[in-house]
Design a protein around this motif. Sequence first.
Motif, PDB file in Angstrom:
ATOM      1  N   ASN A 186      -5.859  48.316  62.126  1.00  0.00           N
ATOM      2  CA  ASN A 186      -4.713  50.154  62.637  1.00  0.00           C
ATOM      3  C   ASN A 186      -5.411  50.470  62.974  1.00  0.00           C
ATOM      4  O   ASN A 186      -5.438  51.091  64.598  1.00  0.00           O
ATOM      5  CB  ASN A 186      -4.892  50.899  61.168  1.00  0.00           C
ATOM      6  CG  ASN A 186      -4.055  50.846  59.976  1.00  0.00           C
ATOM      7  OD1 ASN A 186      -2.741  50.447  61.030  1.00  0.00           O
ATOM      8  ND2 ASN A 186      -4.315  51.078  59.219  1.00  0.00           N
ATOM      9  N   GLU A 239      -4.246  51.642  67.353  1.00  0.00           N
ATOM     10  CA  GLU A 239      -5.034  53.155  67.983  1.00  0.00           C
ATOM     11  C   GLU A 239      -5.788  53.139  69.177  1.00  0.00           C
ATOM     12  O   GLU A 239      -4.628  54.001  69.615  1.00  0.00           O
ATOM     13  CB  GLU A 239      -6.370  54.008  66.717  1.00  0.00           C
ATOM     14  CG  GLU A 239      -5.351  54.235  65.764  1.00  0.00           C
ATOM     15  CD  GLU A 239      -7.266  54.267  64.582  1.00  0.00           C
ATOM     16  OE1 GLU A 239      -7.508  55.299  64.867  1.00  0.00           O
ATOM     17  OE2 GLU A 239      -6.964  54.161  63.131  1.00  0.00           O
ATOM     18  N   HIS A 249       6.170  55.173  66.329  1.00  0.00           N
ATOM     19  CA  HIS A 249       5.001  53.988  65.432  1.00  0.00           C
ATOM     20  C   HIS A 249       6.254  54.350  64.082  1.00  0.00           C
ATOM     21  O   HIS A 249       5.959  55.562  63.778  1.00  0.00           O
ATOM     22  CB  HIS A 249       4.046  55.474  65.086  1.00  0.00           C
ATOM     23  CG  HIS A 249       2.515  54.538  63.993  1.00  0.00           C
ATOM     24  ND1 HIS A 249       2.421  53.614  65.098  1.00  0.00           N
ATOM     25  CD2 HIS A 249       2.718  53.872  62.270  1.00  0.00           C
ATOM     26  CE1 HIS A 249       1.678  53.110  64.022  1.00  0.00           C
ATOM     27  NE2 HIS A 249       1.849  53.289  62.918  1.00  0.00           N
ATOM     28  N   SER A 265      -1.562  56.870  59.798  1.00  0.00           N
ATOM     29  CA  SER A 265      -1.048  56.353  61.403  1.00  0.00           C
ATOM     30  C   SER A 265      -1.928  58.074  62.035  1.00  0.00           C
ATOM     31  O   SER A 265      -2.555  57.880  63.001  1.00  0.00           O
ATOM     32  CB  SER A 265      -0.664  55.836  61.544  1.00  0.00           C
ATOM     33  OG  SER A 265      -0.382  54.382  60.426  1.00  0.00           O
ATOM     34  N   ARG A 282      -4.980  59.150  61.963  1.00  0.00           N
ATOM     35  CA  ARG A 282      -5.948  58.983  62.400  1.00  0.00           C
ATOM     36  C   ARG A 282      -5.705  58.723  63.985  1.00  0.00           C
ATOM     37  O   ARG A 282      -7.116  59.204  64.540  1.00  0.00           O
ATOM     38  CB  ARG A 282      -6.010  57.856  61.903  1.00  0.00           C
ATOM     39  CG  ARG A 282      -6.707  57.439  60.661  1.00  0.00           C
ATOM     40  CD  ARG A 282      -6.700  55.336  60.636  1.00  0.00           C
ATOM     41  NE  ARG A 282      -5.391  54.447  60.571  1.00  0.00           N
ATOM     42  CZ  ARG A 282      -4.997  54.832  59.836  1.00  0.00           C
ATOM     43  NH1 ARG A 282      -4.689  54.362  58.558  1.00  0.00           N
ATOM     44  NH2 ARG A 282      -3.191  53.559  59.638  1.00  0.00           N
ATOM     45  N   ASP A 321       4.906  48.682  61.708  1.00  0.00           N
ATOM     46  CA  ASP A 321       3.981  48.716  60.292  1.00  0.00           C
ATOM     47  C   ASP A 321       4.416  48.077  59.374  1.00  0.00           C
ATOM     48  O   ASP A 321       5.904  48.449  59.417  1.00  0.00           O
ATOM     49  CB  ASP A 321       2.892  49.996  60.381  1.00  0.00           C
ATOM     50  CG  ASP A 321       2.011  49.830  60.217  1.00  0.00           C
ATOM     51  OD1 ASP A 321       1.087  48.499  59.490  1.00  0.00           O
ATOM     52  OD2 ASP A 321       0.912  50.721  59.250  1.00  0.00           O
TER      53      ASP A 321
END
Length: 480
Positions: A74, A78, A94, A105, A108, A167
């Motif tokens: 991850n 990012e 995403h 996500s 973050r 993802d």
Amino acid sequence: MSSTRIGSQEPRIAVEPDRIDSDGPDASWLAAQCGLTLDEWQDLVLTSWLGREARDRYASISCGLSVPRQNGKNAILEARELYGMAVLGEKILHTAHRVDTARKSFLRLVKYFEGPDANPDLVELVVSVRKTNGQESITLSNGGSIEFSSRVNGGARGSTYDMVVFDEAQELTDDQMESIMSTMAAAPSGNRQLVFTGTPPSPVSPGTVFRNKREKALSGQDARCCWHEWSVAEVGDVSDKERWYETNPGLGIRLDEEFTESELNTLSREGFARERLGWWSDEEGGNPALSKTKWGECYMNPAPEPTGDERIAYGVKFSADGQGYALSAAARPKDGPVLVECLEVGTTANGTTALANWIIERKGVCAVCVIDGKSNTAALERKLLDGGFPRRALKVASPAEVSAAASMLKDAVDEGGVAHAGQPTLTESAVSAQRREIGKGGGWGFGDGKHPCCPIESVSLAHWGVRTTKRNPARKLRVG
């Protein structure tokens, strides 16, 4: 200098298109300014993703990363998304399999744009931040933006994007992929990129896209795809700590041996190999039950028309949890291969009465019906007998007979003694099934009793039944 051992920073498999330059170092620098310092392996992957070719476009249109969970993938996403939005002004989507994963996500990434730990330069770029669950987004004044979405809720929102992140790619299906790809047809920058990150698919993962992407990258069919993989080639000795460090770049950084040992003691051997060692079950060195090539050679199109003198058997396999079943048939002609077909993959949510009635209606043509499964087998047997199904035509398979059925079907597939019509459900089950140990005498069966193994298991039961029964319901009893 710390003497703590860390996992291998080099992947076992690295496929990288030629590049003349890369924005990777700049993206890594920006991430560091925001408090995100990348590991060596994360830098390696990011540099490949942001590699440029002679026309100043991405060398890799598609990027694949397969690495065991909790190693830090991850952080790479990012850093890539930060740079794409803030520096390149890209419009990014995403996606994740689940809503909660997509939201994590977002949380973050958004901390770099607002809040006490935000980067001041990024804060100045913010036009809006949307926090509505399932509709999270960040929009910047330079034209860059990112939206977060769960694929089970539709994925794309009708916009156009320069970059799409998949993802949990092991769960990505062809239908989901097709619906999202249309959003990139008119990419605003004209420089598109797809990023796929995940772990090796489990036997019950519905997705096929990640596996196909890997096969094309490794075979060279997709020349504009980069692929990085931390993995083992075979299950092997899962307790070997050397292999733990070879396949987990974050071990010693954000993972430790104690946690890995607890996984080893909790997961099955194959499950640990897949989840912690990155093992892809279809790779050489795995333990597939059937040869994918031989199964393909058994495909018969068109299937021969029935002549009416075939001996017919049915096989019923209940899943390990008792919630599903597969019903298959095998027809044995006087000459030629046994024809097999998966008739139904169903649920037991409403019981087994409808299944029993269907079989009872065909008792006049069925030589034998073979049943297996810890749950629901006894109930189905009782309903069949109560409904007048002949006792001599009903067989509840023992573990030894289940093993014999699996071995007999494998031999038939290898020798061309069985034929099928290429049903997708059955073929998926056949080519993905792994051997599972039965008893201590070397016997084996298909998979773990869960979908997609149930179809091929029910076929093996029907095939074994039709090959071993001496009963012929069409034979007339002669007197005198």
